[in-house]
Write a protein that holds these residues in place. Structure first.
Motif, PDB file in Angstrom:
ATOM      1  N   ASP A  59       0.808  -1.219   0.000  1.00 51.64           N
ATOM      2  CA  ASP A  59       0.000   0.000   0.000  1.00 51.64           C
ATOM      3  C   ASP A  59       0.845   1.275   0.000  1.00 51.64           C
ATOM      4  OD1 ASP A  59      -2.399  -1.467   0.079  1.00 51.64           O
ATOM      5  OD2 ASP A  59      -2.271  -1.646   2.266  1.00 51.64           O
ATOM      6  N   ARG A  60       2.150   1.123   0.124  1.00 53.23           N
ATOM      7  CA  ARG A  60       3.015   2.295   0.174  1.00 53.23           C
ATOM      8  C   ARG A  60       3.819   2.415  -1.117  1.00 53.23           C
ATOM      9  NH1 ARG A  60       8.179   3.530   1.834  1.00 53.23           N
ATOM     10  NH2 ARG A  60       8.597   1.440   2.667  1.00 53.23           N
ATOM     11  N   PRO A  61       3.542   3.415  -1.947  1.00 58.56           N
ATOM     12  CA  PRO A  61       4.300   3.594  -3.185  1.00 58.56           C
ATOM     13  C   PRO A  61       5.800   3.698  -2.913  1.00 58.56           C
ATOM     14  CG  PRO A  61       2.369   5.029  -3.173  1.00 58.56           C
ATOM     15  CD  PRO A  61       2.485   4.442  -1.800  1.00 58.56           C
ATOM     16  N   GLY A  62       6.575   3.010  -3.702  1.00 56.34           N
ATOM     17  CA  GLY A  62       8.020   3.043  -3.558  1.00 56.34           C
ATOM     18  C   GLY A  62       8.584   1.977  -2.650  1.00 56.34           C
ATOM     19  N   ALA A  63       7.714   1.239  -1.932  1.00 54.19           N
ATOM     20  CA  ALA A  63       8.200   0.237  -0.978  1.00 54.19           C
ATOM     21  C   ALA A  63       8.907  -0.914  -1.699  1.00 54.19           C
ATOM     22  CB  ALA A  63       7.049  -0.293  -0.129  1.00 54.19           C
ATOM     23  N   LEU A  64       8.381  -1.319  -2.849  1.00 54.43           N
ATOM     24  CA  LEU A  64       9.023  -2.391  -3.614  1.00 54.43           C
ATOM     25  C   LEU A  64      10.410  -1.956  -4.076  1.00 54.43           C
ATOM     26  CD1 LEU A  64       9.211  -5.049  -5.161  1.00 54.43           C
ATOM     27  CD2 LEU A  64       7.845  -4.011  -6.989  1.00 54.43           C
ATOM     28  N   ARG A  65      10.512  -0.745  -4.601  1.00 53.83           N
ATOM     29  CA  ARG A  65      11.810  -0.257  -5.069  1.00 53.83           C
ATOM     30  C   ARG A  65      12.820  -0.210  -3.919  1.00 53.83           C
ATOM     31  NH1 ARG A  65      13.615   2.842  -9.555  1.00 53.83           N
ATOM     32  NH2 ARG A  65      15.566   3.952  -9.116  1.00 53.83           N
ATOM     33  N   GLU A  66      12.384   0.256  -2.758  1.00 53.74           N
ATOM     34  CA  GLU A  66      13.285   0.330  -1.608  1.00 53.74           C
ATOM     35  C   GLU A  66      13.812  -1.054  -1.234  1.00 53.74           C
ATOM     36  OE1 GLU A  66      11.380   2.254   1.626  1.00 53.74           O
ATOM     37  OE2 GLU A  66      10.956   4.106   0.503  1.00 53.74           O
ATOM     38  N   ALA A  67      12.921  -2.052  -1.220  1.00 50.55           N
ATOM     39  CA  ALA A  67      13.330  -3.400  -0.831  1.00 50.55           C
ATOM     40  C   ALA A  67      14.333  -3.973  -1.829  1.00 50.55           C
ATOM     41  CB  ALA A  67      12.104  -4.306  -0.723  1.00 50.55           C
ATOM     42  N   VAL A  68      14.034  -3.815  -3.118  1.00 47.87           N
ATOM     43  CA  VAL A  68      14.933  -4.354  -4.139  1.00 47.87           C
ATOM     44  C   VAL A  68      16.265  -3.610  -4.125  1.00 47.87           C
ATOM     45  CG1 VAL A  68      15.257  -4.670  -6.625  1.00 47.87           C
ATOM     46  CG2 VAL A  68      13.052  -5.219  -5.572  1.00 47.87           C
ATOM     47  N   ALA A  69      16.216  -2.298  -3.938  1.00 54.91           N
ATOM     48  CA  ALA A  69      17.449  -1.501  -3.903  1.00 54.91           C
ATOM     49  C   ALA A  69      18.352  -1.938  -2.754  1.00 54.91           C
ATOM     50  CB  ALA A  69      17.113  -0.016  -3.784  1.00 54.91           C
ATOM     51  N   ARG A  70      17.746  -2.303  -1.631  1.00 56.48           N
ATOM     52  CA  ARG A  70      18.547  -2.772  -0.491  1.00 56.48           C
ATOM     53  C   ARG A  70      19.318  -4.040  -0.847  1.00 56.48           C
ATOM     54  NH1 ARG A  70      15.361  -3.659   4.875  1.00 56.48           N
ATOM     55  NH2 ARG A  70      17.505  -4.002   5.592  1.00 56.48           N
TER      56      ARG A  70
END
Length: 384
Positions: free
Chosen positions: A324-335
């Motif tokens: 439900d939080r935009p950008g959460a997927l990108r943050e996880a993958v970037a980590r």
């Protein structure tokens, strides 16, 4: 035991229902049991026909219609005849919705114990495709599911989230039964295959980090979320599977590679070529491809909702993101690509591998046979 399996999906269709049925049949064969399959048939002009036998067992096909690229078996009274002649100890109904309903009704009429496998979150899919009346149609779908599964002696859910959904909608006699994984086919050692190395060179000619997805390319898989990964440095998205969303994904994801439908060793090599695995759907009752990725030694990123919650040990075998939080997927993958966990990808994959090794199909089928026995023991001709 003599087991009749009535399934909403079977070969040549490839999906989670088909995979589960095939693996159970193989294990039943290895255990010396007898089985029969009733499944939707294909049209005479189809490129690939449904098999006449699988794992040595006969496959009885019924007439079907194509609906949204799926073959839906048409219910008919021939099911009673088939079951009467086979005389099973138990009827196993895989993901009942149309043909499976007839299977449960036939079993009930013939006084045969039945086990229903809940696998597809149909109310969510129906809500997604019903526009303004989505909530209304989803409630109607749950009423239908409750009516279907009330005929079964036991309903088996694949995850705790699915189990809670069924209980919340008053589906009776539910229990937990997960899914197995072929940890021999999907194995980290496949990274050392020359064919895997060649595939990786083609997919990552400049040493890109390969972010993989395996599954149907369709709206219900919510693959639009992958657009969050556009522009992530030194990465490439690789999709395995086919479906109606293929072309739009090619447009939405610059540089994406679509490998198409794969199975067996080809699929295992694709997993082995990836650096990490991403799943995007929030409506999964389980998530078989997450298990396959873990068996291949990959860290997994998936939504913190539904089946994946049971499969990912947060921070140890992968990462769960807030859908439900935009950008959460990108943050996880970037980590996992260049952030604080980049150096831990291999150890996370190894931990995931250890966790799934105990989930073999023979072990899960033995558990399923235990549920068959329970259904036989508690069967009553007047199940409420």
């Amino acid at each position: 035991m003599r087991v009749a399996i009535v399934t909403e999906s079977f070969l040549p269709a490839l999906n989670g229902v088909t995979t589960s049925v095939c693996k159970v049949l193989e294990c039943l064969r290895d255990g010396g049991h007898e089985a029969l399959v009733v499944a939707p048939g294909t049209t005479p002009w189809a490129e690939t026909a449904a098999p006449e036998r699988y794992a040595g067992y006969p496959v009885h096909t019924v007439s079907s219609l194509p609906i949204r690229q799926f073959r839906v078996g048409l219910p008919s009274y021939e099911l009673e005849t088939v079951l009467h002649r086979f005389r099973p100890d138990v009827v196993h109904v895989a993901s009942p919705f149309v043909l499976g309903v007839r299977g449960l009704t036939a079993a009930r009429g013939l006084g045969i114990p039945s086990v229903a496998i809940y696998q597809t979150d149909m109310p969510s899919y129906i809500r997604q495709h019903s526009g303004p009346v989505g909530d209304l149609t989803a409630r109607a779908a749950w009423r239908w599911i409750r009516r279907i599964h009330s005929q079964a002696d036991i309903t088996l859910a694949p995850s705790n989230a699915a189990l809670q959904d069924l209980a919340a909608h008053d589906v009776p006699r539910v229990a937990l039964w997960g899914r197995g994984v072929d940890s021999t086919l999907f194995h980290p050692d496949r990274r050392n295959d020359p064919q895997t190395a060649d595939l990786r060179r083609r997919l990552a000619p400049n040493g890109e980090i390969l972010i993989g997805y395996v599954g149907r390319l369709a709206p219900e898989k919510e693959l639009h979320r992958l657009t969050e990964l556009n522009g992530l440095p030194n990465t490439r998205i690789v999709l395995v599977g086919d479906g109606p969303s293929a072309e739009i994904l090619r447009e939405q994801l610059p540089g994406v590679v679509l490998l198409g439908r794969q199975e067996a060793v080809d699929l295992a090599r694709s997993y082995a070529a990836f650096d990490l695995f991403v799943h995007t759907g929030t409506r999964e009752t389980f998530g078989q491809t997450l298990q396959e990725a873990a068996a291949a030694g990959l860290p997994v990123v998936a939504p913190a909702r539904g089946g994946p919650v049971d499969l990912i040990d947060q921070g140890r075998t992968g990462l769960l993101f807030d859908p439900d939080r935009p950008g959460a997927l990108r943050e996880a993958v970037a980590r996992l690509c260049s952030g604080d966990l980049a150096d831990d990808r291999e150890s996370m994959g190894s931990a995931g591998r250890v966790r799934v090794e105990e989930r073999s199909w023979p072990a899960l089928t033995e558990q399923l046979i235990g549920y068959y026995a329970r259904a036989i023991g508690q069967h009553s001709p007047a199940v409420a």
